[in-house]
Motif scaffolding. Structure first.
Motif, PDB file in Angstrom:
ATOM      1  N   GLN A  97     -69.743 -73.582 -38.605  1.00 55.66           N
ATOM      2  CA  GLN A  97     -70.119 -73.264 -39.977  1.00 55.66           C
ATOM      3  C   GLN A  97     -70.065 -71.750 -40.199  1.00 55.66           C
ATOM      4  N   ALA A  98     -70.539 -70.974 -39.244  1.00 56.87           N
ATOM      5  CA  ALA A  98     -70.492 -69.514 -39.359  1.00 56.87           C
ATOM      6  C   ALA A  98     -69.052 -69.024 -39.384  1.00 56.87           C
ATOM      7  N   SER A 100     -66.465 -70.690 -40.397  1.00 56.69           N
ATOM      8  CA  SER A 100     -65.888 -71.119 -41.664  1.00 56.69           C
ATOM      9  C   SER A 100     -66.301 -70.173 -42.785  1.00 56.69           C
ATOM     10  N   SER A 101     -67.571 -69.803 -42.822  1.00 59.06           N
ATOM     11  CA  SER A 101     -68.029 -68.892 -43.875  1.00 59.06           C
ATOM     12  C   SER A 101     -67.461 -67.486 -43.685  1.00 59.06           C
ATOM     13  N   ASP A 102     -67.223 -67.082 -42.435  1.00 58.62           N
ATOM     14  CA  ASP A 102     -66.590 -65.783 -42.164  1.00 58.62           C
ATOM     15  C   ASP A 102     -65.162 -65.762 -42.677  1.00 58.62           C
ATOM     16  N   GLN A 104     -63.981 -67.472 -45.178  1.00 59.17           N
ATOM     17  CA  GLN A 104     -63.935 -67.569 -46.635  1.00 59.17           C
ATOM     18  C   GLN A 104     -64.192 -66.228 -47.298  1.00 59.17           C
ATOM     19  N   ARG A 105     -64.696 -65.272 -46.552  1.00 55.59           N
ATOM     20  CA  ARG A 105     -64.993 -63.939 -47.119  1.00 55.59           C
ATOM     21  C   ARG A 105     -63.751 -63.139 -47.313  1.00 55.59           C
TER      22      ARG A 105
END
Length: 105
Positions: A97-98, A100-102, A104-105
């Motif tokens: 999850q981390a 994936s969010s990295d 998307q930035r």
């Protein structure tokens, strides 16, 4: 029954003999059409559409010592055996999850 798993590394194997080299050369020279695929049919485009990457991948495990809060460890152990596997799954989920969010930035 006392079975021992034997593990070899490439550097531990004996060098190829001339007979080994000749057998390998014969195999390399054989055309693909001469390969018997009865036990392992080639995959079609349709097979690849439903393929799952990493289905049989098993990551290398590393033994660690970790200090956890007593209540967290009790919660992990409450479902019985496999608490370390559950802990790993929770950490992996958070890691993915981390990541994936990295991305998307």
């Amino acid at each position: 029954m006392n079975e021992k798993i034997v593990s070899k590394k490439l550097k531990d194997l004996p060098p190829l003999t001339e007979a080994d080299r000749e057998r390998l050369a014969t195999l390399v020279a054989r055309p693909d059409s001469a390969i018997d695929l009865i036990d392992m049919p080639e995959l079609t485009e349709e097979d690849w559409k439903t393929a799952v990457r990493g289905k049989h991948y098993r990551p290398v495990k590393t033994q660690i010592t970790a200090h956890l809060d007593k209540d967290v460890l009790a919660w992990l152990k409450a479902d019985g055996r496999g608490y370390q596997t559950r802990m790993n799954a929770i950490l992996r989920r958070e890691m993915l999850q981390a990541r994936s969010s990295d991305q998307q930035r």
